[in-house]
Motif scaffolding. Structure first.
Motif, PDB file in Angstrom:
ATOM      1  N   ARG A   1      50.460 -97.723  59.369  1.00  0.00           N
ATOM      2  CA  ARG A   1      51.730 -97.156  59.823  1.00  0.00           C
ATOM      3  C   ARG A   1      52.071 -95.837  59.152  1.00  0.00           C
ATOM      4  O   ARG A   1      53.084 -95.208  59.480  1.00  0.00           O
ATOM      5  CB  ARG A   1      52.854 -98.164  59.558  1.00  0.00           C
TER       6      ARG A   1
ATOM      7  N   ASN B   1      51.639-104.199  67.844  1.00  0.00           N
ATOM      8  CA  ASN B   1      51.136-103.370  66.747  1.00  0.00           C
ATOM      9  C   ASN B   1      50.119-102.353  67.240  1.00  0.00           C
ATOM     10  O   ASN B   1      50.119-101.193  66.803  1.00  0.00           O
ATOM     11  CB  ASN B   1      50.503-104.249  65.673  1.00  0.00           C
TER      12      ASN B   1
ATOM     13  N   GLU C   1      58.671 -92.619  65.249  1.00  0.00           N
ATOM     14  CA  GLU C   1      58.844 -94.066  65.176  1.00  0.00           C
ATOM     15  C   GLU C   1      59.729 -94.578  66.313  1.00  0.00           C
ATOM     16  O   GLU C   1      59.479 -95.659  66.861  1.00  0.00           O
ATOM     17  CB  GLU C   1      59.449 -94.451  63.821  1.00  0.00           C
TER      18      GLU C   1
END
Length: 205
Positions: free
Chosen positions: A11, A96, A186
């Protein structure tokens, strides 16, 4: 390409670690297109002579493939880490992977954009190799979608088309993202996950 951040967190993104020649090639390919860009132009962008370029890379085709291979290697380990973080839940693994694919195309916008705009410029066997690498990445997403359908979490009647649509949506982020936009990377990634869940007709059990 490897992240310049110390931790291998899927991430977290740093700057692409491309050498000076490949960085110049990325800029030239994005601005001019592969066929219009010249080795002389690339050399000028990185402060080398044309002869100096050939000490690093044999030519434009090798540069193009080196960039795309670096991108795919980066996507590969991030996809694996994202899947692992999802544990045994195919829905979380799917989310994910969508997030990782989207963020990668945002944070490495220029290198990843080339994968869509210049794949047609790859010569064989480079083209076949790149298509195989991209297909392998998509197959990981497909397996989790298929499993989520079996478990009754996803209700799409067209799982293969759904995965293709989701992957295309993630890849296209590199074509339109602007750092001057209202949404952060994000936030865009989360929105992409939300739309992806709509595409696969997610219904919590």
């Amino acid at each position: 390409m490897s992240s310049t951040t110390p931790a291998r967190d899927w991430r977290v993104y740093g700057r692409p670690d491309l050498d000076a020649v490949l960085s110049a090639a990325v800029d030239a390919f994005n601005e001019l297109g592969y066929h219009a860009a010249t080795v002389r132009d690339i050399a000028g962008r990185c402060g080398l002579s044309v002869a100096g370029i050939y000490h690093h890379h044999a030519g434009k085709q090798e540069m193009l493939m080196a960039v795309l291979t670096s991108v795919m290697e980066e996507l590969k380990w991030r996809n694996a880490a994202a899947r692992e973080a999802g544990g045994d839940d195919p829905v979380q693994r799917f989310c994910n992977q969508v997030r990782a694919l989207t963020l990668s195309h945002i944070y490495w916008q220029k290198p990843t954009a080339i994968g869509s705009t210049e794949m047609r410029s790859l010569e064989e066997p480079n083209r076949a190799r790149f298509i195989t690498m991209r297909a392998e990445l998509q197959e990981h997403i497909q397996r989790d979608v298929d499993l989520a359908v079996e478990q009754g979490a996803f209700h799409t009647g067209h799982p293969i088309m759904a995965v293709g649509a989701v992957a295309g949506m993630c890849l296209q982020t590199a074509q339109w993202y602007s750092a001057d936009g209202e949404l952060s990377p994000e936030q865009i990634a989360q929105n992409t996950v939300d739309v992806a869940l709509d595409i696969v007709a997610y219904r919590p059990n």
